[in-house]
Design a protein around this motif. Structure first.
Motif, PDB file in Angstrom:
ATOM      1  N   GLU A  67       5.774   8.648   0.625  1.00  0.00           N
ATOM      2  CA  GLU A  67       5.902   7.278   1.113  1.00  0.00           C
ATOM      3  C   GLU A  67       5.750   6.310  -0.039  1.00  0.00           C
ATOM      4  O   GLU A  67       5.349   6.691  -1.134  1.00  0.00           O
ATOM      5  CB  GLU A  67       4.833   6.972   2.176  1.00  0.00           C
ATOM      6  CG  GLU A  67       3.401   7.303   1.771  1.00  0.00           C
ATOM      7  CD  GLU A  67       2.692   6.296   0.891  1.00  0.00           C
ATOM      8  OE1 GLU A  67       3.123   5.133   0.842  1.00  0.00           O
ATOM      9  OE2 GLU A  67       1.718   6.684   0.222  1.00  0.00           O
ATOM     10  N   GLY A  70       3.008   2.967   2.469  1.00  0.00           N
ATOM     11  CA  GLY A  70       2.836   3.292   3.885  1.00  0.00           C
ATOM     12  C   GLY A  70       4.129   3.506   4.652  1.00  0.00           C
ATOM     13  O   GLY A  70       4.102   3.843   5.835  1.00  0.00           O
ATOM     14  N   ARG A  71       5.271   3.300   4.001  1.00  0.00           N
ATOM     15  CA  ARG A  71       6.551   3.439   4.708  1.00  0.00           C
ATOM     16  C   ARG A  71       7.337   4.629   4.157  1.00  0.00           C
ATOM     17  O   ARG A  71       7.195   4.985   2.994  1.00  0.00           O
ATOM     18  CB  ARG A  71       7.389   2.162   4.549  1.00  0.00           C
ATOM     19  CG  ARG A  71       6.745   0.964   5.197  1.00  0.00           C
ATOM     20  CD  ARG A  71       7.512  -0.302   4.870  1.00  0.00           C
ATOM     21  NE  ARG A  71       6.746  -1.488   5.236  1.00  0.00           N
ATOM     22  CZ  ARG A  71       6.710  -2.003   6.463  1.00  0.00           C
ATOM     23  NH1 ARG A  71       7.389  -1.443   7.444  1.00  0.00           N
ATOM     24  NH2 ARG A  71       5.993  -3.088   6.711  1.00  0.00           N
ATOM     25  N   SER A  72       8.194   5.200   5.014  1.00  0.00           N
ATOM     26  CA  SER A  72       8.976   6.365   4.575  1.00  0.00           C
ATOM     27  C   SER A  72      10.040   5.935   3.572  1.00  0.00           C
ATOM     28  O   SER A  72      10.394   4.759   3.477  1.00  0.00           O
ATOM     29  CB  SER A  72       9.597   7.053   5.792  1.00  0.00           C
ATOM     30  OG  SER A  72      10.379   6.115   6.498  1.00  0.00           O
ATOM     31  N   SER A  81       2.919  11.522   7.041  1.00  0.00           N
ATOM     32  CA  SER A  81       2.057  11.820   8.184  1.00  0.00           C
ATOM     33  C   SER A  81       1.739  13.306   8.174  1.00  0.00           C
ATOM     34  O   SER A  81       2.667  14.131   8.164  1.00  0.00           O
ATOM     35  CB  SER A  81       2.764  11.500   9.509  1.00  0.00           C
ATOM     36  OG  SER A  81       2.864  10.116   9.690  1.00  0.00           O
ATOM     37  N   LYS A 202      -4.233  -1.189   7.850  1.00  0.00           N
ATOM     38  CA  LYS A 202      -2.808  -1.300   7.509  1.00  0.00           C
ATOM     39  C   LYS A 202      -1.993  -0.199   8.200  1.00  0.00           C
ATOM     40  O   LYS A 202      -0.918  -0.453   8.758  1.00  0.00           O
ATOM     41  CB  LYS A 202      -2.661  -1.201   5.989  1.00  0.00           C
ATOM     42  CG  LYS A 202      -1.275  -1.533   5.506  1.00  0.00           C
ATOM     43  CD  LYS A 202      -1.185  -1.390   3.998  1.00  0.00           C
ATOM     44  CE  LYS A 202       0.243  -1.053   3.613  1.00  0.00           C
ATOM     45  NZ  LYS A 202       0.356  -0.525   2.265  1.00  0.00           N
ATOM     46  N   LEU A 203      -2.524   1.026   8.186  1.00  0.00           N
ATOM     47  CA  LEU A 203      -1.805   2.134   8.824  1.00  0.00           C
ATOM     48  C   LEU A 203      -1.671   1.917  10.329  1.00  0.00           C
ATOM     49  O   LEU A 203      -0.628   2.203  10.918  1.00  0.00           O
ATOM     50  CB  LEU A 203      -2.506   3.466   8.533  1.00  0.00           C
ATOM     51  CG  LEU A 203      -2.280   4.015   7.130  1.00  0.00           C
ATOM     52  CD1 LEU A 203      -3.182   5.214   6.874  1.00  0.00           C
ATOM     53  CD2 LEU A 203      -0.808   4.405   6.915  1.00  0.00           C
ATOM     54  N   LYS A 205      -1.551  -0.901  11.865  1.00  0.00           N
ATOM     55  CA  LYS A 205      -0.538  -1.950  12.026  1.00  0.00           C
ATOM     56  C   LYS A 205       0.882  -1.383  11.897  1.00  0.00           C
ATOM     57  O   LYS A 205       1.808  -1.842  12.559  1.00  0.00           O
ATOM     58  CB  LYS A 205      -0.761  -2.987  10.925  1.00  0.00           C
ATOM     59  CG  LYS A 205      -0.483  -4.407  11.332  1.00  0.00           C
ATOM     60  CD  LYS A 205      -1.066  -5.356  10.301  1.00  0.00           C
ATOM     61  CE  LYS A 205      -0.379  -6.687  10.300  1.00  0.00           C
ATOM     62  NZ  LYS A 205      -0.897  -7.558   9.225  1.00  0.00           N
ATOM     63  N   LEU A 206       1.045  -0.390  11.021  1.00  0.00           N
ATOM     64  CA  LEU A 206       2.368   0.233  10.820  1.00  0.00           C
ATOM     65  C   LEU A 206       2.663   1.316  11.869  1.00  0.00           C
ATOM     66  O   LEU A 206       3.675   2.003  11.779  1.00  0.00           O
ATOM     67  CB  LEU A 206       2.450   0.859   9.418  1.00  0.00           C
ATOM     68  CG  LEU A 206       2.511  -0.106   8.224  1.00  0.00           C
ATOM     69  CD1 LEU A 206       2.307   0.643   6.913  1.00  0.00           C
ATOM     70  CD2 LEU A 206       3.851  -0.856   8.199  1.00  0.00           C
ATOM     71  N   GLY A 207       1.750   1.494  12.842  1.00  0.00           N
ATOM     72  CA  GLY A 207       1.996   2.463  13.912  1.00  0.00           C
ATOM     73  C   GLY A 207       1.457   3.856  13.633  1.00  0.00           C
ATOM     74  O   GLY A 207       1.787   4.810  14.350  1.00  0.00           O
ATOM     75  N   HIS A 208       0.624   4.010  12.608  1.00  0.00           N
ATOM     76  CA  HIS A 208       0.114   5.336  12.249  1.00  0.00           C
ATOM     77  C   HIS A 208      -1.329   5.572  12.700  1.00  0.00           C
ATOM     78  O   HIS A 208      -2.096   6.251  12.023  1.00  0.00           O
ATOM     79  CB  HIS A 208       0.224   5.547  10.734  1.00  0.00           C
ATOM     80  CG  HIS A 208       1.619   5.510  10.207  1.00  0.00           C
ATOM     81  ND1 HIS A 208       2.605   6.355  10.669  1.00  0.00           N
ATOM     82  CD2 HIS A 208       2.209   4.743   9.261  1.00  0.00           C
ATOM     83  CE1 HIS A 208       3.745   6.099  10.028  1.00  0.00           C
ATOM     84  NE2 HIS A 208       3.525   5.120   9.174  1.00  0.00           N
TER      85      HIS A 208
END
Lengths: 238, 238
Positions: A67, A70-72, A81, A202-203, A205-208
């Motif tokens: 990542e 935090g994003r792919s 993940s 932060k994670l 918030k990003l859906g993780h």
């Protein structure tokens, strides 16, 4: 056994690792994901510093994972993940892996005699590996944006706690003493701390959110990634 | 109020302090000694970076104080023991002061709107000053040899604890959360922690055991050094 604890990658000087065992800690999520992937049967994980390097180095049959912030990463097979790395996907595969902080931390520790990867999920196994390697140790908290990350410090505290249980006597530095004290006072509230720290917020918030929970469990995966050449493989002594 | 905590001088970037109140913490012993000297009636303390500068800047009637690596400096009037700075010696005097880490930390914080000096002995008064200045704050732990020192981290935790009591709501970063948690778990054992940390052990070895005890008391001196021009003076609002 003397154990030094470094608060973030930016604080690490490569000479610190000479003649020592390094344990690289990036709880949210690189360490935890690397542990999970090897436990699920991946053949090896090659930590790579940049996205371009990963794409250039890839050979047929290899997977790209990781990542950025935090994003792919576009064009990658897998993100960061731990649960993406299930047996069906990774068994027998070589993985090239790059993340914002975790892979940089592994590279920083290359002058150590041995490099292990530690997380909450493999803390007991990781401490046992470190003891069996018979070196003083340096726990390198990867941190985030060149700053201390609470989850990595708590995990360093857990590793110190386990090392103390296993060796009876442990010497550490002031930062290690602080992290051990912190862990011992918060040990019943690890998930809560991981949800409250900057990286956890932060994670979520990003859906993780599910990843944060996965990463908070202690001693659930008895697998220790250990560097062999430029690849992390499962340390077979556990 | 947002409070950032920096683990050692080496980690501090001067831009971090812009528009903020800086609190410089060097518990063993520079902060504590500066607090004691102003409480005993010294007119001002000028933090100076080098021994040569201190000797060159000295004017008639001024005192030279400080240490290098825990030892007194040849040609100086005073060392770095808080109890040397008694009323008879320092009342009405200007002092030029240089220490291994503490004065460097003050210089690092010069871009802040306000610079205060904090220690265990003046924690409540220092927190009250910081609140009254109505800025976000940066607590700068001086540390030792460019590394984290446990006593400074514990003191940052105490200041966060006091600020939280005074403001009701406090935002901090991951390192601040760690130091607050650490302080809250060790608050009944501050002297023991100060005797065990690297700086305390070194001072005890050099014969300064009494200083370690002096520096461990919380809220005993309601005096806050505050930078005015290039001099620290007692903040009169307390």
């Amino acid at each position: 056994m003397h154990v030094r604890v470094i608060s973030n990658v930016n604080e690490a000087s490569s000479v610190t690792f000479i003649h020592r065992t390094a344990v690289v800690i990036d709880v949210l999520r690189a360490s935890t994901t690397m542990v999970a992937a090897l436990a699920m049967g991946a053949e090896s994980i090659t930590p790579v510093e940049t996205v371009l390097d990963a794409k250039a180095m890839r050979k047929p049959g290899e997977l790209l994972g990781g990542e950025r912030f935090g994003r792919s990463i576009p064009g990658f097979d897998l993100g960061n993940s731990p649960e993406e790395y299930d047996r069906k996907t990774v068994q027998g595969k070589r993985i090239l892996f790059t993340t914002t902080n975790g892979t940089r931390a592994v590279h920083k520790a290359l002058r150590a005699d041995f490099v292990l990867v530690g997380a909450f999920v493999n803390a007991a196994a990781c401490a046992a590996s470190a003891v069996s390697l018979k070196r003083d140790a340096v726990l390198l908290c990867a941190g985030s944006h060149d700053e201390f990350a609470l989850e990595d410090g708590l995990c360093a505290g857990l590793l110190l706690h386990r090392l103390q249980e296993m060796t009876g006597k442990l010497e550490t530095d002031d930062f290690g003493a602080a992290m051990l004290g912190l862990y011992e006072s918060k040990r019943e509230r690890i998930l809560e701390m991981l949800r409250q720290c900057a990286g956890g917020r932060k994670l979520i918030k990003l859906g993780h959110e599910r990843d944060v929970t996965f990463c908070s469990f202690s001693d659930t995966i008895p697998c220790v990634p250990r560097l062999s050449g430029d690849r992390l493989v499962a340390d077979r002594q556990n």
